[in-house]
Design a protein around this motif. Structure first.
Motif, short mmCIF file in Angstrom:
data_model
loop_
_atom_site.label_atom_id
_atom_site.label_comp_id
_atom_site.label_asym_id
_atom_site.label_seq_id
_atom_site.Cartn_x
_atom_site.Cartn_y
_atom_site.Cartn_z
N ALA A 1 0.84 -1.20 0.00
CA ALA A 1 0.00 0.00 0.00
C ALA A 1 0.87 1.25 0.00
O ALA A 1 0.51 2.26 -0.62
CB ALA A 1 -0.93 -0.01 1.21
N ASN A 2 2.02 1.18 0.67
CA ASN A 2 2.92 2.33 0.69
C ASN A 2 3.49 2.62 -0.70
O ASN A 2 3.70 3.78 -1.06
CB ASN A 2 4.07 2.11 1.67
CG ASN A 2 3.63 2.31 3.10
OD1 ASN A 2 2.71 3.06 3.36
ND2 ASN A 2 4.30 1.63 4.01
N ARG A 3 3.74 1.56 -1.48
CA ARG A 3 4.23 1.76 -2.85
C ARG A 3 3.15 2.43 -3.70
O ARG A 3 3.45 3.31 -4.50
CB ARG A 3 4.65 0.44 -3.46
CG ARG A 3 5.26 0.61 -4.85
CD ARG A 3 5.71 -0.72 -5.43
NE ARG A 3 6.17 -0.59 -6.78
CZ ARG A 3 7.44 -0.52 -7.15
NH1 ARG A 3 8.39 -0.58 -6.23
NH2 ARG A 3 7.77 -0.42 -8.41
N GLU A 4 1.92 2.02 -3.53
CA GLU A 4 0.81 2.63 -4.29
C GLU A 4 0.67 4.10 -3.91
O GLU A 4 0.46 4.96 -4.77
CB GLU A 4 -0.49 1.87 -4.02
CG GLU A 4 -1.70 2.44 -4.73
CD GLU A 4 -1.61 2.40 -6.24
OE1 GLU A 4 -2.37 3.15 -6.89
OE2 GLU A 4 -0.78 1.65 -6.80
N ARG A 5 0.81 4.40 -2.63
CA ARG A 5 0.74 5.79 -2.18
C ARG A 5 1.89 6.61 -2.78
O ARG A 5 1.69 7.74 -3.23
CB ARG A 5 0.80 5.83 -0.65
CG ARG A 5 0.44 7.18 -0.07
CD ARG A 5 0.40 7.16 1.44
NE ARG A 5 -0.52 6.16 1.96
CZ ARG A 5 -0.19 5.17 2.81
NH1 ARG A 5 1.04 5.08 3.28
NH2 ARG A 5 -1.07 4.31 3.24
N ALA A 6 3.09 6.01 -2.82
CA ALA A 6 4.24 6.70 -3.41
C ALA A 6 4.06 6.87 -4.92
O ALA A 6 4.46 7.88 -5.49
CB ALA A 6 5.52 5.91 -3.12
N ARG A 7 3.43 5.89 -5.57
CA ARG A 7 3.17 5.99 -7.00
C ARG A 7 2.20 7.13 -7.30
O ARG A 7 2.42 7.93 -8.22
CB ARG A 7 2.59 4.68 -7.54
CG ARG A 7 2.42 4.67 -9.05
CD ARG A 7 1.67 3.43 -9.51
NE ARG A 7 0.27 3.50 -9.16
CZ ARG A 7 -0.67 4.19 -9.84
NH1 ARG A 7 -0.34 4.87 -10.91
NH2 ARG A 7 -1.92 4.19 -9.45
#
Length: 55
Positions: free
Chosen positions: A41-47
């Protein structure tokens, strides 16, 4: 740099460089995105943050 606008009184206005101005923020967001674990989820937020910086 190219001239963006020339007025009737021969005043020249340079082209605005929006990408150049935000390049540092884009680089930082890209590094943060690349360090996240794939599928998290953190990667999606960063994306989404990176996409926001590009537009």
């Amino acid at each position: 740099m190219k001239t963006f606008l020339t007025c009737s009184d021969k005043t020249k206005i340079e082209s605005p460089q929006f990408l150049k101005q935000s390049l540092g923020a884009i680089k930082k967001a890209n590094r943060q995105h690349s360090k996240k674990r794939k599928g998290s989820a953190n990667r999606e937020r960063a994306r989404l943050n990176l996409v926001r910086k590009h537009s």
